[in-house]
Design a protein around this motif. Structure first.
Motif, PDB file in Angstrom:
ATOM      1  N   LYS A  64       0.931  -1.189   0.038  1.00 18.81           N
ATOM      2  CA  LYS A  64       0.150  -0.130  -0.233  1.00 18.81           C
ATOM      3  C   LYS A  64       0.919   1.175   0.132  1.00 18.81           C
ATOM      4  O   LYS A  64       0.502   2.264  -0.647  1.00 18.81           O
ATOM      5  N   SER A  65       1.896   1.216   0.783  1.00 15.71           N
ATOM      6  CA  SER A  65       2.877   2.373   0.937  1.00 15.71           C
ATOM      7  C   SER A  65       3.167   2.890  -0.513  1.00 15.71           C
ATOM      8  O   SER A  65       3.266   3.985  -0.821  1.00 15.71           O
ATOM      9  N   LEU A  66       3.313   2.138  -1.578  1.00 17.34           N
ATOM     10  CA  LEU A  66       3.849   2.144  -2.769  1.00 17.34           C
ATOM     11  C   LEU A  66       2.514   2.420  -3.620  1.00 17.34           C
ATOM     12  O   LEU A  66       2.638   3.502  -4.387  1.00 17.34           O
ATOM     13  N   ALA A  67       1.796   1.828  -3.350  1.00 20.84           N
ATOM     14  CA  ALA A  67       0.555   1.777  -4.375  1.00 20.84           C
ATOM     15  C   ALA A  67      -0.233   3.102  -4.094  1.00 20.84           C
ATOM     16  O   ALA A  67      -0.664   3.693  -5.334  1.00 20.84           O
ATOM     17  N   VAL A  68      -0.250   4.102  -2.983  1.00 17.75           N
ATOM     18  CA  VAL A  68      -0.928   5.197  -2.765  1.00 17.75           C
ATOM     19  C   VAL A  68      -0.456   6.124  -3.563  1.00 17.75           C
ATOM     20  O   VAL A  68      -0.821   7.193  -4.331  1.00 17.75           O
ATOM     21  N   ASN A  69       1.213   5.924  -4.016  1.00 19.70           N
ATOM     22  CA  ASN A  69       1.846   6.998  -4.616  1.00 19.70           C
ATOM     23  C   ASN A  69       1.988   6.470  -5.935  1.00 19.70           C
ATOM     24  O   ASN A  69       1.894   7.582  -7.067  1.00 19.70           O
ATOM     25  N   PRO A  99       8.793  -8.977   5.273  1.00 17.18           N
ATOM     26  CA  PRO A  99       7.585  -8.822   4.516  1.00 17.18           C
ATOM     27  C   PRO A  99       7.134  -7.632   4.048  1.00 17.18           C
ATOM     28  O   PRO A  99       6.692  -7.476   3.065  1.00 17.18           O
ATOM     29  N   PHE A 100       7.525  -6.417   4.760  1.00 16.36           N
ATOM     30  CA  PHE A 100       7.269  -5.234   4.056  1.00 16.36           C
ATOM     31  C   PHE A 100       8.214  -5.071   2.938  1.00 16.36           C
ATOM     32  O   PHE A 100       7.681  -4.472   1.912  1.00 16.36           O
ATOM     33  N   ALA A 101       9.245  -5.383   3.007  1.00 14.06           N
ATOM     34  CA  ALA A 101      10.168  -5.038   1.809  1.00 14.06           C
ATOM     35  C   ALA A 101       9.778  -5.878   0.557  1.00 14.06           C
ATOM     36  O   ALA A 101       9.670  -5.642  -0.601  1.00 14.06           O
ATOM     37  N   GLN A 102       9.316  -6.928   0.991  1.00 17.13           N
ATOM     38  CA  GLN A 102       8.924  -8.169  -0.126  1.00 17.13           C
ATOM     39  C   GLN A 102       7.525  -7.526  -0.694  1.00 17.13           C
ATOM     40  O   GLN A 102       7.434  -7.554  -1.880  1.00 17.13           O
ATOM     41  N   GLY A 103       6.416  -6.947  -0.063  1.00 14.53           N
ATOM     42  CA  GLY A 103       5.679  -6.584  -0.371  1.00 14.53           C
ATOM     43  C   GLY A 103       5.617  -5.076  -1.333  1.00 14.53           C
ATOM     44  O   GLY A 103       5.015  -5.006  -2.559  1.00 14.53           O
ATOM     45  N   LEU A 104       6.598  -4.321  -0.689  1.00 13.43           N
ATOM     46  CA  LEU A 104       7.052  -3.145  -1.599  1.00 13.43           C
ATOM     47  C   LEU A 104       7.436  -3.310  -2.641  1.00 13.43           C
ATOM     48  O   LEU A 104       6.991  -2.871  -4.004  1.00 13.43           O
ATOM     49  N   LEU A 105       8.543  -4.125  -2.753  1.00 19.14           N
ATOM     50  CA  LEU A 105       9.184  -4.454  -4.099  1.00 19.14           C
ATOM     51  C   LEU A 105       8.466  -5.348  -5.037  1.00 19.14           C
ATOM     52  O   LEU A 105       8.965  -5.244  -6.140  1.00 19.14           O
ATOM     53  N   ALA A 106       7.713  -6.209  -4.532  1.00 22.91           N
ATOM     54  CA  ALA A 106       6.934  -6.875  -5.627  1.00 22.91           C
ATOM     55  C   ALA A 106       5.966  -5.863  -6.381  1.00 22.91           C
ATOM     56  O   ALA A 106       5.855  -6.244  -7.540  1.00 22.91           O
ATOM     57  N   LEU A 107       5.380  -5.095  -5.923  1.00 22.46           N
ATOM     58  CA  LEU A 107       4.595  -4.172  -6.366  1.00 22.46           C
ATOM     59  C   LEU A 107       5.315  -3.191  -7.332  1.00 22.46           C
ATOM     60  O   LEU A 107       5.063  -2.855  -8.423  1.00 22.46           O
ATOM     61  N   ALA A 108       6.815  -2.920  -6.971  1.00 20.32           N
ATOM     62  CA  ALA A 108       7.838  -2.097  -7.640  1.00 20.32           C
ATOM     63  C   ALA A 108       7.867  -2.929  -8.992  1.00 20.32           C
ATOM     64  O   ALA A 108       8.025  -2.308  -9.991  1.00 20.32           O
ATOM     65  N   GLU A 187      -6.368  -2.491   2.286  1.00 20.54           N
ATOM     66  CA  GLU A 187      -4.871  -2.674   2.457  1.00 20.54           C
ATOM     67  C   GLU A 187      -4.017  -3.013   1.104  1.00 20.54           C
ATOM     68  O   GLU A 187      -2.967  -2.914   1.533  1.00 20.54           O
ATOM     69  N   CYS A 188      -4.521  -3.154   0.406  1.00 18.00           N
ATOM     70  CA  CYS A 188      -3.899  -3.588  -0.817  1.00 18.00           C
ATOM     71  C   CYS A 188      -4.598  -3.016  -2.332  1.00 18.00           C
ATOM     72  O   CYS A 188      -5.069  -3.713  -3.126  1.00 18.00           O
ATOM     73  N   ARG A 192      -4.219   2.420 -10.551  1.00 12.56           N
ATOM     74  CA  ARG A 192      -4.650   2.436 -12.147  1.00 12.56           C
ATOM     75  C   ARG A 192      -3.746   3.083 -13.192  1.00 12.56           C
ATOM     76  O   ARG A 192      -3.977   3.623 -13.961  1.00 12.56           O
ATOM     77  N   VAL A 193      -2.520   2.615 -13.088  1.00 15.38           N
ATOM     78  CA  VAL A 193      -1.143   3.057 -13.898  1.00 15.38           C
ATOM     79  C   VAL A 193      -1.815   2.838 -15.434  1.00 15.38           C
ATOM     80  O   VAL A 193      -1.475   3.771 -16.173  1.00 15.38           O
TER      81      VAL A 193
END
Length: 320
Positions: A64-69, A99-108, A187-188, A192-193
């Motif tokens: 979510k941290s990256l998704a909202v951006n 897990p935080f890094a995993q979720g962040l970098l998977a979306l990246a 949370e996820c 809509r890029v």
């Protein structure tokens, strides 16, 4: 031995860069936008207890941290390029960081955007991300381009995040499966890029729905100098939302927030182009109203009777 700041970065956040000229490890990152492109930049700050609950799964929080951006880049019609991460936490907790890094970098990776720098410090759990994207000059989607007569469109479905929040607040009860569906939306969110890119040259304005439909649409109307009329019955909702009482539906759909869908406008003559863009982006869109002369939003309920919107305010960090 506990990890220090630089060991933390090295273990969880340092990765080889492919698109950036220089990433994590120096005083500055170096980016090389494509020739002639404009750089689109946006920043969001997430604070524990304000933007997310302490019980959130760390992998979902990273997402979510990256998704909202990324949602901000989507609303601008910009292609993601790179991002920085500033992370404050009370202590180094590897059970959280992994897990935080995993979720962040998977979306990246999903959006081919690279982590190129940032900062870490001790303090309350707070996550700050700055994203950078690129867009051709004159093609950025802005809040100020809406015109009288334009259609108003919304992507996806609205209100699930607010449903989950009301359950957490003890104001609503949902079955286990329904609650998990709503909680996942909270949370996820899915930025809509692809839709934002497909709408370049089609939409006249756009905004992402982070603080609630009425408030975010209001930003577009003020910047564009127009008014809007929406039809409550046309707002996109799931079967789960349709099962809720009318007042709960109105709350979640109109002022719920945290949806991170795109609201955009386009001339009626471009309806086929809008639908083609939605198909290209594999994202459903719904026509929910139109723009008119004047200011403010009018929402028509049953029988075309305007709803009383007094007291229905969008989220504001310093008023809520």
């Amino acid at each position: 031995m506990a990890l220090g700041e630089f060991e933390l970065i090295e273990r969880y956040f340092k990765r080889p860069v492919r698109r950036a000229a220089l990433g994590v490890g120096d005083d500055c990152a170096l980016l090389t936008p494509a020739p002639g492109m404009q750089l689109a930049v946006s920043t969001d700050l997430l604070v524990e207890g304000r933007h997310f609950l302490s019980t959130v799964d760390p992998a979902r929080l990273g997402h979510k941290s990256l998704a909202v951006n990324l949602s901000d880049l989507a609303a601008c019609g910009a292609r993601p390029l790179a991002f920085t991460l500033s992370l404050s936490m009370p202590r180094v907790d590897e059970a959280f960081l992994a897990p935080f890094a995993q979720g962040l970098l998977a979306l990246a990776d999903e959006h081919q955007i690279e982590l190129v720098g940032g900062d870490t410090t001790a303090g309350p759990l707070t996550i700050g991300i700055t994203v950078m994207g690129e867009v051709p000059p004159g093609q950025a989607l802005l809040r100020s381009g809406a015109l009288v007569g334009d259609d108003v469109w919304i992507s996806g479905m609205l209100g699930h995040a607010r449903l989950a929040l009301e359950v957490f607040r003890g104001q609503l009860q949902l079955s286990g499966e329904a609650f998990e569906h709503a909680r996942r939306a909270m949370e996820c969110p899915q930025p809509r890029v692809a839709l934002g890119l497909a709408l370049r040259g089609v939409a006249t304005s756009a905004i992402d729905l982070s603080d609630g439909l009425l408030g975010d649409l209001g930003h577009v109307l003020r910047r564009s100098g127009v008014g809007a009329q929406l039809r409550l019955a046309d707002l996109p909702r799931s079967a789960l939302m349709a099962e809720q009482q009318d007042e709960v539906q109105a709350l979640c759909l109109l002022t719920g927030g945290d949806d991170y869908e795109l609201l955009f406008t386009a001339p009626p003559s471009r309806r086929d182009a809008v639908r083609a863009a939605a198909q290209e982006a594999a994202t459903p869109v719904t026509l929910v109203g139109s723009l008119c002369a004047g200011d403010g939003v009018q929402v028509l309920g049953a029988g075309g009777v305007p709803l009383d919107l007094s007291g229905r305010q969008a989220f504001d960090h310093f008023r809520s």
